[in-house]
Design a protein around this motif. Sequence first.
Motif, PDB file in Angstrom:
ATOM      1  N   LEU A  22      -0.296  -3.218  -1.893  1.00  0.00           N
ATOM      2  CA  LEU A  22      -1.561  -2.966  -1.357  1.00  0.00           C
ATOM      3  C   LEU A  22      -2.014  -1.458  -2.247  1.00  0.00           C
ATOM      4  O   LEU A  22      -3.256  -1.266  -2.279  1.00  0.00           O
ATOM      5  CB  LEU A  22      -0.513  -2.173  -0.496  1.00  0.00           C
ATOM      6  CG  LEU A  22      -0.940  -0.869   0.581  1.00  0.00           C
ATOM      7  CD1 LEU A  22      -2.083  -1.551   1.375  1.00  0.00           C
ATOM      8  CD2 LEU A  22      -0.526  -0.881   1.694  1.00  0.00           C
ATOM      9  N   ALA A  23      -0.891  -1.118  -3.227  1.00  0.00           N
ATOM     10  CA  ALA A  23      -2.159   0.182  -4.087  1.00  0.00           C
ATOM     11  C   ALA A  23      -3.360  -0.275  -4.711  1.00  0.00           C
ATOM     12  O   ALA A  23      -3.859   0.228  -4.837  1.00  0.00           O
ATOM     13  CB  ALA A  23      -0.761   0.694  -5.166  1.00  0.00           C
ATOM     14  N   THR A  24      -2.949  -1.443  -5.493  1.00  0.00           N
ATOM     15  CA  THR A  24      -3.883  -1.825  -5.888  1.00  0.00           C
ATOM     16  C   THR A  24      -5.024  -2.102  -5.208  1.00  0.00           C
ATOM     17  O   THR A  24      -6.462  -1.840  -4.767  1.00  0.00           O
ATOM     18  CB  THR A  24      -3.772  -3.142  -6.454  1.00  0.00           C
ATOM     19  OG1 THR A  24      -2.376  -2.873  -7.837  1.00  0.00           O
ATOM     20  CG2 THR A  24      -4.828  -3.639  -7.240  1.00  0.00           C
ATOM     21  N   ALA A  25      -4.817  -3.034  -4.109  1.00  0.00           N
ATOM     22  CA  ALA A  25      -5.857  -2.893  -3.360  1.00  0.00           C
ATOM     23  C   ALA A  25      -6.562  -2.001  -2.988  1.00  0.00           C
ATOM     24  O   ALA A  25      -7.426  -1.870  -3.035  1.00  0.00           O
ATOM     25  CB  ALA A  25      -5.686  -4.152  -1.663  1.00  0.00           C
ATOM     26  N   LEU A  26      -5.791  -1.283  -2.162  1.00  0.00           N
ATOM     27  CA  LEU A  26      -6.063   0.532  -2.455  1.00  0.00           C
ATOM     28  C   LEU A  26      -7.297   1.015  -3.119  1.00  0.00           C
ATOM     29  O   LEU A  26      -8.560   1.688  -2.678  1.00  0.00           O
ATOM     30  CB  LEU A  26      -5.489   1.329  -1.120  1.00  0.00           C
ATOM     31  CG  LEU A  26      -4.974   0.915  -0.649  1.00  0.00           C
ATOM     32  CD1 LEU A  26      -3.079   2.040  -0.057  1.00  0.00           C
ATOM     33  CD2 LEU A  26      -5.482   1.152   1.099  1.00  0.00           C
ATOM     34  N   ALA A  27      -7.009   1.207  -4.287  1.00  0.00           N
ATOM     35  CA  ALA A  27      -7.565   1.339  -5.478  1.00  0.00           C
ATOM     36  C   ALA A  27      -9.037   0.744  -5.859  1.00  0.00           C
ATOM     37  O   ALA A  27      -9.934   1.750  -6.036  1.00  0.00           O
ATOM     38  CB  ALA A  27      -7.098   1.104  -6.725  1.00  0.00           C
ATOM     39  N   ASN A  28      -9.071  -0.505  -5.291  1.00  0.00           N
ATOM     40  CA  ASN A  28      -9.980  -1.689  -5.526  1.00  0.00           C
ATOM     41  C   ASN A  28     -11.173  -1.041  -4.195  1.00  0.00           C
ATOM     42  O   ASN A  28     -12.777  -0.417  -4.321  1.00  0.00           O
ATOM     43  CB  ASN A  28     -10.605  -2.661  -5.167  1.00  0.00           C
ATOM     44  CG  ASN A  28      -9.217  -2.820  -6.436  1.00  0.00           C
ATOM     45  OD1 ASN A  28     -10.100  -3.080  -7.101  1.00  0.00           O
ATOM     46  ND2 ASN A  28      -8.728  -4.414  -5.755  1.00  0.00           N
ATOM     47  N   ALA A  29     -10.967  -0.634  -2.940  1.00  0.00           N
ATOM     48  CA  ALA A  29     -11.573  -0.214  -1.726  1.00  0.00           C
ATOM     49  C   ALA A  29     -11.523   1.470  -2.252  1.00  0.00           C
ATOM     50  O   ALA A  29     -13.215   1.671  -1.690  1.00  0.00           O
ATOM     51  CB  ALA A  29     -10.452  -0.275  -0.629  1.00  0.00           C
ATOM     52  N   VAL A  30     -11.228   2.136  -2.574  1.00  0.00           N
ATOM     53  CA  VAL A  30     -11.859   3.444  -2.791  1.00  0.00           C
ATOM     54  C   VAL A  30     -12.527   3.422  -4.576  1.00  0.00           C
ATOM     55  O   VAL A  30     -13.809   4.070  -3.923  1.00  0.00           O
ATOM     56  CB  VAL A  30     -10.415   4.625  -3.894  1.00  0.00           C
ATOM     57  CG1 VAL A  30     -10.896   5.971  -4.323  1.00  0.00           C
ATOM     58  CG2 VAL A  30      -9.347   4.502  -2.240  1.00  0.00           C
TER      59      VAL A  30
ATOM     60  N   ARG B 253       0.016   6.941  -2.893  1.00  0.00           N
ATOM     61  CA  ARG B 253      -1.262   7.717  -2.719  1.00  0.00           C
ATOM     62  C   ARG B 253      -1.274   8.349  -4.620  1.00  0.00           C
ATOM     63  O   ARG B 253      -2.427   7.496  -4.935  1.00  0.00           O
ATOM     64  CB  ARG B 253      -1.735   9.625  -1.887  1.00  0.00           C
ATOM     65  CG  ARG B 253      -2.748   9.962  -2.066  1.00  0.00           C
ATOM     66  CD  ARG B 253      -2.575  10.978  -3.488  1.00  0.00           C
ATOM     67  NE  ARG B 253      -4.259  11.907  -4.086  1.00  0.00           N
ATOM     68  CZ  ARG B 253      -4.426  11.661  -5.042  1.00  0.00           C
ATOM     69  NH1 ARG B 253      -3.395  11.026  -5.992  1.00  0.00           N
ATOM     70  NH2 ARG B 253      -5.816  12.652  -5.326  1.00  0.00           N
ATOM     71  N   ASP B 254      -0.511   8.555  -5.301  1.00  0.00           N
ATOM     72  CA  ASP B 254      -0.467   8.335  -6.363  1.00  0.00           C
ATOM     73  C   ASP B 254      -0.358   6.833  -6.932  1.00  0.00           C
ATOM     74  O   ASP B 254      -1.191   7.018  -7.968  1.00  0.00           O
ATOM     75  CB  ASP B 254       0.783   8.974  -6.835  1.00  0.00           C
ATOM     76  CG  ASP B 254       1.445  10.823  -6.704  1.00  0.00           C
ATOM     77  OD1 ASP B 254       0.169  11.482  -6.464  1.00  0.00           O
ATOM     78  OD2 ASP B 254       1.997  11.175  -6.492  1.00  0.00           O
ATOM     79  N   ALA B 255       0.166   6.215  -6.464  1.00  0.00           N
ATOM     80  CA  ALA B 255      -0.174   4.587  -7.336  1.00  0.00           C
ATOM     81  C   ALA B 255      -1.355   3.952  -7.521  1.00  0.00           C
ATOM     82  O   ALA B 255      -2.063   3.646  -7.857  1.00  0.00           O
ATOM     83  CB  ALA B 255       0.532   3.426  -6.332  1.00  0.00           C
ATOM     84  N   VAL B 256      -2.818   4.529  -5.735  1.00  0.00           N
ATOM     85  CA  VAL B 256      -3.716   4.478  -6.074  1.00  0.00           C
ATOM     86  C   VAL B 256      -4.490   5.176  -6.505  1.00  0.00           C
ATOM     87  O   VAL B 256      -5.435   4.529  -7.666  1.00  0.00           O
ATOM     88  CB  VAL B 256      -3.984   4.609  -4.094  1.00  0.00           C
ATOM     89  CG1 VAL B 256      -5.558   4.685  -4.470  1.00  0.00           C
ATOM     90  CG2 VAL B 256      -4.000   3.785  -3.434  1.00  0.00           C
ATOM     91  N   ALA B 257      -4.394   6.533  -7.523  1.00  0.00           N
ATOM     92  CA  ALA B 257      -5.253   7.140  -7.797  1.00  0.00           C
ATOM     93  C   ALA B 257      -4.904   6.401  -9.564  1.00  0.00           C
ATOM     94  O   ALA B 257      -5.881   6.555 -10.374  1.00  0.00           O
ATOM     95  CB  ALA B 257      -4.624   8.578  -7.853  1.00  0.00           C
ATOM     96  N   GLU B 258      -4.080   6.192  -9.906  1.00  0.00           N
ATOM     97  CA  GLU B 258      -3.827   5.622 -10.975  1.00  0.00           C
ATOM     98  C   GLU B 258      -4.488   4.157 -11.522  1.00  0.00           C
ATOM     99  O   GLU B 258      -4.623   4.115 -12.398  1.00  0.00           O
ATOM    100  CB  GLU B 258      -2.053   5.185 -11.195  1.00  0.00           C
ATOM    101  CG  GLU B 258      -1.133   6.592 -11.866  1.00  0.00           C
ATOM    102  CD  GLU B 258       0.254   5.877 -11.688  1.00  0.00           C
ATOM    103  OE1 GLU B 258       0.313   4.153 -11.169  1.00  0.00           O
ATOM    104  OE2 GLU B 258       0.666   6.860 -11.707  1.00  0.00           O
ATOM    105  N   GLN B 259      -4.798   3.662 -10.999  1.00  0.00           N
ATOM    106  CA  GLN B 259      -5.555   2.612 -10.069  1.00  0.00           C
ATOM    107  C   GLN B 259      -6.762   2.446 -10.292  1.00  0.00           C
ATOM    108  O   GLN B 259      -8.170   1.565 -10.351  1.00  0.00           O
ATOM    109  CB  GLN B 259      -5.364   1.270  -9.869  1.00  0.00           C
ATOM    110  CG  GLN B 259      -3.721   1.181 -10.276  1.00  0.00           C
ATOM    111  CD  GLN B 259      -3.211  -0.128  -9.067  1.00  0.00           C
ATOM    112  OE1 GLN B 259      -3.531  -1.236  -9.623  1.00  0.00           O
ATOM    113  NE2 GLN B 259      -2.257   0.270  -8.161  1.00  0.00           N
TER     114      GLN B 259
END
Length: 392
Positions: free
Chosen positions: A311-319, A345-351
């Motif tokens: 999910l974090a990877t998918a959210l990073a793409n959307a962001v 949130r940190d996992a999203v920010a990292e990607q």
Amino acid sequence: MAERRGSEGVRSGNLAAVLRLVHLHGPSSRARLTALTGLNRSTVAALAAELVDLGLVEERAPEETNRVGRPSPVLAAHPGVLAVAVNPEVDAVTLAAVGLGGQVVVRERVETSTLVTPAETAELTRAAVERWQAGPLVETHLVGVGLAVPGLVRASDGLVRYAPHLEWRDAPVRALVEEATGLPAAVGNDASLGAVAEHRFGAGRGVDDLVYLNGGASGIGGGLVVAGHPVAGAHGYAGEFGQNRPGIAATADRRAGPETGAAVLEDEVSRARLLDAVGLRSADEPTLAEAIATATDPAVPAEVDRQRRVLATALANAVNVLDPSVVVLGGFLATLAAPDLAGLRDAVAEQAMTGVADDLELRVAALGEDRLMIGAAEAAFADLLADPLRLA
């Protein structure tokens, strides 16, 4: 609906402005409405009186204040003005009656052992309306039906082009519901309507740029709000995040299509996989969350962690693509996120790209299981909020 012209058009627009403010902001004094609309006091008083006569609002005694002068009367949405909301899913059909202002008055969940058809959805809606009008809603006015469907809904006419998990194709569910109930109906994608609800009444209130992702029994959908306005796309299909391919880096994290890594997001981040992990056939979101929290099998937290990574990877793409200030997660995605929202949130920010996620907030949907009901009701209320004189 015919376009109103001249003074009648101005009057209708002003009535709509006042009604919408009461709908979105709750009980409001005439003084506040005067300030928000920019109209003069006598005009707002006249509009308030007309909305009362139409049965759309009620006027209440002013609250006591310490200010000098006569306190201003308060306008509130009339509790008897309701919309019917319907959400067909693979395991149940949820129905509710929702008032102006987003208040859920009646709610029912009808569990199903087989996939519900469009005709069965219409019949369940008809039966609920008749039952409610003979009981708790005997002295109310139902303005219409809103349906939140997990699939592609054509904006121009509400035709459900494809709801894969329900196995609906080119389903005229709007026409079927209108024929069954005698009420006007509106149809929208469930996640897009959830985004509208959270933007107007929930975790996205006051946020101009947000991404909303909803996880349900039929998979993952989403909605977008850009510059304060919902974005539907050219045909009404925007927000299908569940069909994106997240690009899972770790082979061990892949469950569907591990040989090719070709699975889409909702194949990997899945409510069905969570239910299987905790040994349940079906459950509402509070029950699922409780089962995950109390599980003793180490396979359960392992599956939760795997889904969070994907999910974090998918959210990073959307962001990266949309640059929102807030991402709101609903349904089982909220269940995944809530125990450690900061960690996700940190996992999203990292990607994400440098700078894009600096001020990003992840929030859990505030409306809980009511979000789709409120969103569906917003679709049903749309014509009334645009032109209150349609009830005249």
